[in-house]
Design an enzyme around this catalytic site. Structure first.
Site, short mmCIF file in Angstrom:
data_model
loop_
_atom_site.label_atom_id
_atom_site.label_comp_id
_atom_site.label_asym_id
_atom_site.label_seq_id
_atom_site.Cartn_x
_atom_site.Cartn_y
_atom_site.Cartn_z
N ASP A 67 0.86 -1.18 0.00
CA ASP A 67 0.00 0.00 0.00
C ASP A 67 0.89 1.23 0.00
O ASP A 67 1.73 1.41 0.90
CB ASP A 67 -0.92 0.00 1.23
CG ASP A 67 -1.80 1.25 1.29
OD1 ASP A 67 -2.64 1.41 0.38
OD2 ASP A 67 -1.63 2.04 2.24
N GLU A 159 -2.06 -1.47 -5.91
CA GLU A 159 -3.32 -0.92 -6.36
C GLU A 159 -3.18 -0.28 -7.74
O GLU A 159 -2.14 0.30 -8.05
CB GLU A 159 -3.84 0.13 -5.37
CG GLU A 159 -4.25 -0.41 -4.02
CD GLU A 159 -4.64 0.71 -3.08
OE1 GLU A 159 -5.81 0.76 -2.67
OE2 GLU A 159 -3.77 1.55 -2.76
N CYS A 226 -12.11 -4.44 6.53
CA CYS A 226 -11.33 -5.24 7.47
C CYS A 226 -10.84 -6.49 6.75
O CYS A 226 -11.63 -7.24 6.18
CB CYS A 226 -12.18 -5.62 8.68
SG CYS A 226 -11.32 -6.69 9.87
N CYS A 229 -12.45 -9.97 8.62
CA CYS A 229 -13.85 -10.40 8.50
C CYS A 229 -14.51 -9.90 7.22
O CYS A 229 -15.60 -10.36 6.88
CB CYS A 229 -14.66 -9.94 9.71
SG CYS A 229 -14.87 -8.13 9.80
N CYS A 244 -11.97 -2.32 13.32
CA CYS A 244 -13.14 -2.87 12.63
C CYS A 244 -14.41 -2.47 13.37
O CYS A 244 -14.54 -2.66 14.59
CB CYS A 244 -13.03 -4.39 12.54
SG CYS A 244 -14.38 -5.16 11.64
N CYS A 249 -15.97 -8.79 15.29
CA CYS A 249 -14.56 -8.93 14.91
C CYS A 249 -13.68 -8.07 15.81
O CYS A 249 -12.91 -8.57 16.60
CB CYS A 249 -14.38 -8.57 13.44
SG CYS A 249 -12.66 -8.55 12.87
N ASP A 256 -2.63 1.25 7.22
CA ASP A 256 -1.94 0.96 5.96
C ASP A 256 -1.59 -0.52 5.84
O ASP A 256 -1.61 -1.08 4.74
CB ASP A 256 -0.68 1.82 5.85
CG ASP A 256 -1.00 3.30 5.70
OD1 ASP A 256 -2.12 3.61 5.27
OD2 ASP A 256 -0.14 4.14 6.03
#
Length: 291
Positions: A67, A159, A226, A229, A244, A249, A256
């Site tokens: 990231d 990305e 998240c 989950c 989260c 969860c 990051d």
């Protein structure tokens, strides 16, 4: 290679880097061309070489998601970040700020339509030299970091960011003025300073040369979801902290790093990839997995 004599004809220059296959060990090569480039008041000779290289063996390293950010330059899905300091020292930043204010005063005193004065040109050259120093340090860090990443990991997932759109101005129009213009301008400068596109470009050819692969995946939702989950909520992220919002969860950690894990898990939804085709097929087949 910095040139000592930029005038036409014969001239001497100082070697600043070995040429692969020409001035250091390895497969023999030859120089096929050269060009003279001027950057920030300095002349450089850029050589083009040709050499035979063996076909890369498929990289057996692990898969990692990366990231790219502002607070943390590169966050990896394995929890090991890659950070850097400021490209300019405090003194250099202050010197650059003074030069920019000086150039503004000189432009204000310049008569419209008249040629640029020698003093203003000299100030512009000093500003360009300071900015070139920052760029050289940034490129040096990017080269060293991407070389280490390409040698360690067989598949690198990033990305598919539309960086040009992210850096658009927020000033708007007279009828519809923008919001938080100064903050958006600062963010645009930070994004430009990190040069996210150049990082991926360096990674692509370095991983390809080592038998690896760079995979690009869709960007939306990676920072708000998240990884444990799969619950997606913009309120889960607060600055660099991710918590989260699903009470069942409740995972907390660095935002990051969470985004990097989501990027790695999204390798099954490949947008594009460059490198070993066999590794590309393996990355597409891999199902999302939790950390």
């Amino acid at each position: 290679m910095r040139s000592i004599c930029p005038r036409p004809g014969g001239c001497g220059f100082r070697w600043t880097k070995d040429l692969p296959g020409v001035t250091k060990g390895g497969p023999a090569g030859r120089i096929t061309g050269a060009r003279l480039v001027k950057q920030a008041g300095a002349w450089h000779i850029v050589f083009r070489t040709e050499r035979q290289v063996p076909a890369p063996v498929r990289h057996s390293g692990p898969q990692v998601g990366i990231d790219r950010g502002i607070n943390l330059a590169l966050a990896l899905s394995d929890g090991t970040p890659r950070e850097h300091g400021p490209w300019l020292t405090c003194g250099e930043k202050e010197h650059l700020r003074r030069l920019e204010k000086k150039s503004a005063r000189q432009r204000a005193a310049r008569t419209p339509g008249r040629p640029t004065s020698k003093r203003l040109t000299r100030t512009y050259d000093q500003i360009a030299k300071a900015r070139a120093t920052a760029k050289r340090r940034a490129v040096d860090w990017q080269h060293k970091t991407t070389t280490e990443l390409a040698g360690t990991f067989g598949v690198v997932v990033v990305e598919d960011l539309k960086i040009t759109n992210m850096g658009r101005s927020a000033t708007g129009t007279v009828e519809r003025p923008g919001r938080n213009v100064r903050q958006k301008a600062g963010l645009n400068r930070a994004i430009s300073g990190e040069a996210w596109g150049r990082t991926v470009t360096l990674l692509e050819y370095k991983t390809r040369d080592r038998g690896g692969l760079v995979v690009k995946v869709p960007a939306p939702g990676t920072s708000q979801t998240c990884h444990r989950c799969g619950h997606r909520d913009p309120a889960s992220r607060d600055g660099t902290r991710f918590s989260c919002a699903d009470p069942r969860c409740g995972w907390t950690g660095h935002a990051d790093t969470n985004a990097a894990i989501n990027i790695r898990n999204a390798a099954g939804t490949v947008v594009s990839g460059r490198g070993d085709l066999g590794a590309a097929r393996s990355a597409k087949r891999q199902p999302p997995r939790a950390a």
